[in-house]
Design a protein around this motif. Structure first.
Motif, mmCIF file in Angstrom:
data_model
loop_
_atom_site.group_PDB
_atom_site.id
_atom_site.type_symbol
_atom_site.label_atom_id
_atom_site.label_comp_id
_atom_site.label_asym_id
_atom_site.label_seq_id
_atom_site.Cartn_x
_atom_site.Cartn_y
_atom_site.Cartn_z
ATOM 1 N N ALA A 193 -21.611 10.142 18.470
ATOM 2 C CA ALA A 193 -20.639 9.171 18.973
ATOM 3 C C ALA A 193 -20.227 9.480 20.400
ATOM 4 C CB ALA A 193 -19.415 9.148 18.057
ATOM 5 N N MET A 194 -19.961 10.757 20.678
ATOM 6 C CA MET A 194 -19.559 11.144 22.023
ATOM 7 C C MET A 194 -20.701 10.924 23.008
ATOM 8 S SD MET A 194 -16.342 12.111 22.021
ATOM 9 C CE MET A 194 -16.134 13.164 23.461
ATOM 10 N N SER A 195 -21.911 11.250 22.586
ATOM 11 C CA SER A 195 -23.080 11.031 23.458
ATOM 12 C C SER A 195 -23.272 9.556 23.750
ATOM 13 C CB SER A 195 -24.340 11.609 22.811
ATOM 14 O OG SER A 195 -24.212 12.995 22.590
ATOM 15 N N ALA A 196 -23.151 8.724 22.699
ATOM 16 C CA ALA A 196 -23.349 7.284 22.866
ATOM 17 C C ALA A 196 -22.285 6.675 23.778
ATOM 18 C CB ALA A 196 -23.321 6.597 21.499
ATOM 19 N N ALA A 197 -21.095 7.292 23.789
ATOM 20 C CA ALA A 197 -20.016 6.791 24.641
ATOM 21 C C ALA A 197 -20.122 7.304 26.070
ATOM 22 C CB ALA A 197 -18.661 7.183 24.042
ATOM 23 N N GLY A 198 -21.148 8.113 26.344
ATOM 24 C CA GLY A 198 -21.390 8.568 27.707
ATOM 25 C C GLY A 198 -20.749 9.878 28.087
ATOM 26 N N PHE A 199 -20.194 10.609 27.109
ATOM 27 C CA PHE A 199 -19.563 11.887 27.413
ATOM 28 C C PHE A 199 -20.588 13.011 27.424
ATOM 29 C CE2 PHE A 199 -16.109 9.354 25.547
ATOM 30 C CZ PHE A 199 -15.131 9.511 26.523
ATOM 31 N N ALA A 200 -20.432 13.942 28.343
ATOM 32 C CA ALA A 200 -21.309 15.108 28.399
ATOM 33 C C ALA A 200 -21.040 16.019 27.201
ATOM 34 C CB ALA A 200 -21.077 15.872 29.697
ATOM 35 N N ALA A 201 -22.043 16.837 26.844
ATOM 36 C CA ALA A 201 -21.927 17.693 25.659
ATOM 37 C C ALA A 201 -20.757 18.666 25.768
ATOM 38 C CB ALA A 201 -23.233 18.453 25.446
ATOM 39 N N GLU A 202 -20.431 19.092 26.974
ATOM 40 C CA GLU A 202 -19.367 20.086 27.152
ATOM 41 C C GLU A 202 -17.980 19.451 27.319
ATOM 42 O OE1 GLU A 202 -21.236 19.201 31.180
ATOM 43 O OE2 GLU A 202 -21.919 19.597 29.121
ATOM 44 N N TYR A 203 -17.904 18.124 27.281
ATOM 45 C CA TYR A 203 -16.618 17.455 27.491
ATOM 46 C C TYR A 203 -15.657 17.743 26.344
ATOM 47 C CZ TYR A 203 -13.125 13.745 27.855
ATOM 48 O OH TYR A 203 -11.939 13.052 27.928
ATOM 49 N N ARG A 204 -14.394 18.015 26.694
ATOM 50 C CA ARG A 204 -13.339 18.194 25.703
ATOM 51 C C ARG A 204 -12.167 17.302 26.078
ATOM 52 N NH1 ARG A 204 -8.873 21.557 23.845
ATOM 53 N NH2 ARG A 204 -9.256 22.196 21.680
ATOM 54 N N PRO A 205 -11.716 16.428 25.172
ATOM 55 C CA PRO A 205 -10.609 15.525 25.475
ATOM 56 C C PRO A 205 -9.352 16.271 25.911
ATOM 57 C CG PRO A 205 -11.706 14.859 23.455
ATOM 58 C CD PRO A 205 -12.271 16.202 23.820
ATOM 59 N N TRP A 206 -8.463 15.519 26.567
ATOM 60 C CA TRP A 206 -7.251 16.125 27.094
ATOM 61 C C TRP A 206 -6.403 16.708 25.985
ATOM 62 C CZ3 TRP A 206 -1.942 15.325 26.674
ATOM 63 C CH2 TRP A 206 -1.161 15.962 27.638
ATOM 64 N N LEU A 207 -6.301 15.999 24.867
ATOM 65 C CA LEU A 207 -5.480 16.498 23.767
ATOM 66 C C LEU A 207 -6.278 16.467 22.469
ATOM 67 C CD1 LEU A 207 -1.867 16.418 23.001
ATOM 68 C CD2 LEU A 207 -3.312 15.368 21.261
ATOM 69 N N VAL A 208 -6.397 17.610 21.826
ATOM 70 C CA VAL A 208 -7.068 17.731 20.536
ATOM 71 C C VAL A 208 -6.016 18.164 19.511
ATOM 72 C CG1 VAL A 208 -8.916 18.837 19.234
ATOM 73 C CG2 VAL A 208 -9.236 18.360 21.680
ATOM 74 N N THR A 209 -5.805 17.343 18.509
ATOM 75 C CA THR A 209 -4.773 17.608 17.510
ATOM 76 C C THR A 209 -5.270 18.600 16.465
ATOM 77 O OG1 THR A 209 -3.834 15.395 17.789
ATOM 78 C CG2 THR A 209 -3.280 16.577 15.761
ATOM 79 N N LYS A 210 -4.547 19.689 16.267
ATOM 80 C CA LYS A 210 -4.888 20.667 15.239
ATOM 81 C C LYS A 210 -4.437 20.158 13.868
ATOM 82 C CE LYS A 210 -4.872 24.848 18.065
ATOM 83 N NZ LYS A 210 -4.375 26.241 18.182
ATOM 84 N N VAL A 211 -5.339 20.223 12.905
ATOM 85 C CA VAL A 211 -5.053 19.710 11.566
ATOM 86 C C VAL A 211 -5.087 20.859 10.564
ATOM 87 C CG1 VAL A 211 -5.775 18.132 9.748
ATOM 88 C CG2 VAL A 211 -6.055 17.475 12.147
ATOM 89 N N ARG A 212 -3.952 21.127 9.957
ATOM 90 C CA ARG A 212 -3.848 22.147 8.912
ATOM 91 C C ARG A 212 -3.821 21.519 7.521
ATOM 92 N NH1 ARG A 212 -1.207 22.954 13.350
ATOM 93 N NH2 ARG A 212 -1.383 24.926 14.473
ATOM 94 N N ARG A 213 -3.331 20.274 7.460
ATOM 95 C CA ARG A 213 -3.317 19.502 6.215
ATOM 96 C C ARG A 213 -3.761 18.087 6.576
ATOM 97 N NH1 ARG A 213 2.914 20.454 4.785
ATOM 98 N NH2 ARG A 213 2.941 19.463 6.838
ATOM 99 N N ILE A 214 -4.732 17.567 5.846
ATOM 100 C CA ILE A 214 -5.274 16.253 6.189
ATOM 101 C C ILE A 214 -4.193 15.179 6.117
ATOM 102 C CG2 ILE A 214 -6.062 15.735 3.847
ATOM 103 C CD1 ILE A 214 -7.860 14.833 7.155
ATOM 104 N N ARG A 215 -3.219 15.375 5.257
ATOM 105 C CA ARG A 215 -2.165 14.363 5.138
ATOM 106 C C ARG A 215 -1.294 14.286 6.392
ATOM 107 N NH1 ARG A 215 -0.189 18.451 1.628
ATOM 108 N NH2 ARG A 215 1.851 19.308 2.233
ATOM 109 N N ASP A 216 -1.346 15.334 7.241
ATOM 110 C CA ASP A 216 -0.546 15.313 8.461
ATOM 111 C C ASP A 216 -0.971 14.198 9.411
ATOM 112 O OD1 ASP A 216 0.850 17.472 7.537
ATOM 113 O OD2 ASP A 216 -0.183 18.951 8.786
ATOM 114 N N LEU A 217 -2.196 13.715 9.255
ATOM 115 C CA LEU A 217 -2.678 12.650 10.129
ATOM 116 C C LEU A 217 -2.152 11.284 9.715
ATOM 117 C CD1 LEU A 217 -6.408 13.727 10.706
ATOM 118 C CD2 LEU A 217 -4.428 14.084 12.198
ATOM 119 N N ARG A 218 -1.589 11.206 8.514
ATOM 120 C CA ARG A 218 -1.009 9.955 8.022
ATOM 121 C C ARG A 218 -1.990 8.780 8.158
ATOM 122 N NH1 ARG A 218 4.766 10.513 7.943
ATOM 123 N NH2 ARG A 218 5.125 12.679 7.300
#
Length: 329
Positions: free
Chosen positions: A102-127
């Motif tokens: 998905a990231m490749s198809a959207a044109g992002f380089a392999a080493e790209y990391r988004p500005w904010l990555v949400t840490k998930v400890r419990r899947i329900r936290d994502l609501r």
């Protein structure tokens, strides 16, 4: 959450870092989506719960992919659970085994990391909406996974080489037995029960040439070799197996956590290449039905009521229960 659970969570905090993580986990559901908007269409998630096995992490990731597909978002995934991270290869073990289509198809380089990555400890936290978890067939799950995720070449090469050597031109019955700690999620299966189920299947399918056996218990594989001397019994040469009650994913990899994940993924993919599958309840072999939903399955045991999760709930509907013996011991 009752007072007992609150006390357990407080008592589990031993360090300032754990205190920070606990607070962050409670705040995540309320703020993370606002921050995610800064990623401009990329939904970036880091799974950090080290109590999860390999395929439990993949299950969470699948729900995220399903959410992204319906919402028109580009998924970005990091897996940093300590039970699979290798200090030499880097903290994100997603990259050890997979690449993100998905990231490749959207044109992002392999080493790209988004500005904010949400840490998930419990899947329900994502609501996320309930349909993310329940409105899925095995076929849809496989399609979503293949659309967004690709196996790294070393994984595909290992599977293809094993299939060419042991499966090619043969009718292969896959057998997966999960022992160790799985009794907390499903009733224990006696080895004799597994054996008789296999014999019942063989009686109807005398053309079976090979038994491919995958198990976290080395003694079970030896048991299969002893009980079926007249048929080829093969297994992948895993780096780790357990002779006790502790799950493979929780064992110390001796600095080689990569191999634990490698073995798990390769075995699941090999099970998906079999002509039929007899298996105990486990995310590892359940995912074989996501990789290949057409494989007929005989499910030896059903999960307990509080562990009825996808994909097992879907596989239960298709299980060929008429091959199961009348006894349980």
């Amino acid at each position: 959450m009752n007072l007992r659970h609150i006390w357990w969570r407080i008592a589990a905090i031993k360090t300032p870092g754990q205190a920070f993580d606990a607070v962050a986990s409670e705040l995540t559901p309320y703020f993370y989506r606002h921050f995610q908007r800064l990623n401009r269409g990329v939904f970036a998630i880091e799974i950090v719960n080290s109590n999860l096995g390999f395929f439990a992490v993949l299950n969470w990731a699948l729900f995220v992919l399903h959410f992204c597909k319906k919402q028109g978002l580009v998924p970005y995934l990091e897996f940093t659970t300590k039970n699979y991270s290798d200090p030499v290869l880097g903290r994100d073990w997603f990259k050890y085994y997979f690449s993100n289509r998905a990231m490749s198809a959207a044109g992002f380089a392999a080493e790209y990391r988004p500005w904010l990555v949400t840490k998930v400890r419990r899947i329900r936290d994502l609501r996320m909406p309930g349909w993310c978890f329940h409105d899925l067939s095995l076929e849809q799950a496989g399609e979503i996974f293949r659309e967004y995720i690709e196996f790294n070449p070393v994984i595909s090469a290992e599977v293809e080489a094993f299939v060419a050597e042991h499966f090619a031109g043969k009718y292969v019955l896959g057998v997966h037995f999960r022992g160790t700690d799985k009794v907390v999620e499903a009733p224990q299966v006696a080895w004799a029960y597994s054996e008789q189920t296999i014999r019942n299947f063989l009686a109807d399918h005398p053309s079976v040439d090979v038994l491919f056996v995958a198990s976290d218990e080395s003694r079970f594989i030896q048991y299969m070799l002893e009980k079926f001397p007249d048929i080829a019994v093969v297994s992948h040469q895993d780096h780790f197996r357990s002779d006790g009650i502790k799950a493979i994913h929780s064992l110390d990899g001796g600095g080689d956590n990569y191999s634990k994940g490698f073995d798990a993924l390769v075995n699941s993919l090999l099970l998906s290449k079999c002509d039929a599958l007899i298996r105990s309840s486990s995310f590892l072999s359940a995912w074989a039905s996501i990789f290949n939903p057409k494989v007929p399955v005989v499910l030896l045991n059903k999960p307990l009521e509080d562990a009825l999760w996808f994909p097992e709930v879907e596989i239960m509907k298709r299980s060929l229960d008429h091959y199961l013996p009348d006894f349980t011991e």
